[in-house]
Design a protein around this motif. Sequence first.
Motif, PDB file in Angstrom:
ATOM      1  N   ARG A 152      -4.394  -2.718   6.306  1.00 11.67           N
ATOM      2  CA  ARG A 152      -4.606  -2.448   4.880  1.00 11.67           C
ATOM      3  C   ARG A 152      -5.350  -1.130   4.688  1.00 11.67           C
ATOM      4  O   ARG A 152      -4.947  -0.285   3.886  1.00 11.67           O
ATOM      5  CB  ARG A 152      -5.402  -3.593   4.250  1.00 11.67           C
ATOM      6  N   GLY A 153      -6.428  -0.949   5.440  1.00 13.91           N
ATOM      7  CA  GLY A 153      -7.218   0.257   5.286  1.00 13.91           C
ATOM      8  C   GLY A 153      -6.492   1.510   5.713  1.00 13.91           C
ATOM      9  O   GLY A 153      -6.539   2.543   5.028  1.00 13.91           O
ATOM     10  N   LEU A 154      -5.802   1.453   6.841  1.00 14.78           N
ATOM     11  CA  LEU A 154      -5.128   2.639   7.361  1.00 14.78           C
ATOM     12  C   LEU A 154      -4.040   3.124   6.414  1.00 14.78           C
ATOM     13  O   LEU A 154      -4.003   4.305   6.039  1.00 14.78           O
ATOM     14  CB  LEU A 154      -4.528   2.328   8.736  1.00 14.78           C
ATOM     15  N   TYR A 155      -3.142   2.223   5.997  1.00 18.27           N
ATOM     16  CA  TYR A 155      -2.004   2.666   5.193  1.00 18.27           C
ATOM     17  C   TYR A 155      -2.393   2.946   3.749  1.00 18.27           C
ATOM     18  O   TYR A 155      -1.753   3.779   3.081  1.00 18.27           O
ATOM     19  CB  TYR A 155      -0.868   1.650   5.310  1.00 18.27           C
ATOM     20  N   ARG A 156      -3.434   2.313   3.268  1.00 24.40           N
ATOM     21  CA  ARG A 156      -3.916   2.652   1.927  1.00 24.40           C
ATOM     22  C   ARG A 156      -4.404   4.094   1.889  1.00 24.40           C
ATOM     23  O   ARG A 156      -4.126   4.851   0.965  1.00 24.40           O
ATOM     24  CB  ARG A 156      -5.034   1.700   1.506  1.00 24.40           C
ATOM     25  N   ARG A 157      -5.149   4.488   2.900  1.00 27.46           N
ATOM     26  CA  ARG A 157      -5.677   5.848   2.935  1.00 27.46           C
ATOM     27  C   ARG A 157      -4.572   6.873   3.246  1.00 27.46           C
ATOM     28  O   ARG A 157      -4.580   7.981   2.723  1.00 27.46           O
ATOM     29  CB  ARG A 157      -6.794   5.937   3.974  1.00 27.46           C
ATOM     30  N   THR A 192       0.821  -1.214   0.000  1.00 23.67           N
ATOM     31  CA  THR A 192       0.000   0.000   0.000  1.00 23.67           C
ATOM     32  C   THR A 192       0.859   1.270   0.000  1.00 23.67           C
ATOM     33  O   THR A 192       0.427   2.305  -0.512  1.00 23.67           O
ATOM     34  CB  THR A 192      -0.947   0.024   1.211  1.00 23.67           C
ATOM     35  N   LEU A 193       2.073   1.178   0.542  1.00 25.88           N
ATOM     36  CA  LEU A 193       2.918   2.372   0.619  1.00 25.88           C
ATOM     37  C   LEU A 193       3.893   2.502  -0.551  1.00 25.88           C
ATOM     38  O   LEU A 193       4.606   3.501  -0.644  1.00 25.88           O
ATOM     39  CB  LEU A 193       3.701   2.379   1.938  1.00 25.88           C
ATOM     40  N   THR A 194       3.928   1.512  -1.434  1.00 21.18           N
ATOM     41  CA  THR A 194       4.847   1.570  -2.574  1.00 21.18           C
ATOM     42  C   THR A 194       4.705   2.863  -3.386  1.00 21.18           C
ATOM     43  O   THR A 194       5.715   3.466  -3.770  1.00 21.18           O
ATOM     44  CB  THR A 194       4.652   0.345  -3.489  1.00 21.18           C
TER      45      THR A 194
END
Length: 312
Positions: free
Chosen positions: A256-261, A142-144
Amino acid sequence: MPRYPEFPTALYEYLLHQVPPTALQEFLTMHYADVVPRLPGPAAVAVSQYVFDAVRALQQSGYVDDALFVKFAEWRPRDPYVRTVAVTVLGHDPLLRGGDAPTRGPGDSGDRPRPVLLVLMACPEDQSQLDLAKEVGLITDTLTPVRDHVQVVYGWEVGADDVLDLIADHKPTWIHFGGHGGRDGTLLVVGPAGSTHRLRYDALARFIGVMRSPPKCIVLNNCFSGAATSPLTQYVDAVIGMRKEVTDEAALSFSRGLYRRLADGLDLEEAFLYARARLGSLEPPADELPQLNPRAGADPRELRMAPARPTR
């Protein structure tokens, strides 16, 4: 399993559960023929021992590096775990195109330093086992897109000394912990011979309190971590914890949700609300578990991991 200094346990677990011993032997024969004579035949010993001996031989020969995981990815191109394990073992992603792999150090080698996200994982052998490699993979993936804005550093199978040393060495802006937590207000980290060691949140807070630039945000993605709020928010602008027990499924969904946002440029408060709302779709719902607690006078809406994306 015997323990050696910095033994790449994540690689061992991956090979043990994802690669048949005969396939591993074929791979080693093709790419690392000098290692094969040091190993027993796969049929001669238990699978776990064969895989352990193979990983140890690769490590002793200096082969646990970027090239190993590039070869794994070419050998198993549809295997979603190769990249996760590579990041866990190496601390960076060797499969990124263009060589854009972050370093392990606290700063950027370029002109513009990046804030550090320190990802700490621990699951003592005497606790129920968690899919921490998958959580690391979710965070990495998600952070890529925002690697120009944040550097991710990993600590795997951390003990209490590891936690404190990594924080002091890297001076992270963000800290994420994945693993177990105790009802008594402790992080369950790895002690001698893989046993459980309890790191108290108040002790962690006192350590952070001596830092001239303490972390801005700590995410404790483990059971009963709401107990960390009071001591840690004396020094940290925002602490995210869990009120009660949290399942592996809920912990993974929340990460997943936190770092995606956050990668989308949302501020911490809005990213947290999205990640918490995701847990309402689980069965049973778990959206009552996460809690975000700011330090007095701090505003989580001012914390961002990446620049906000422009809107039309």
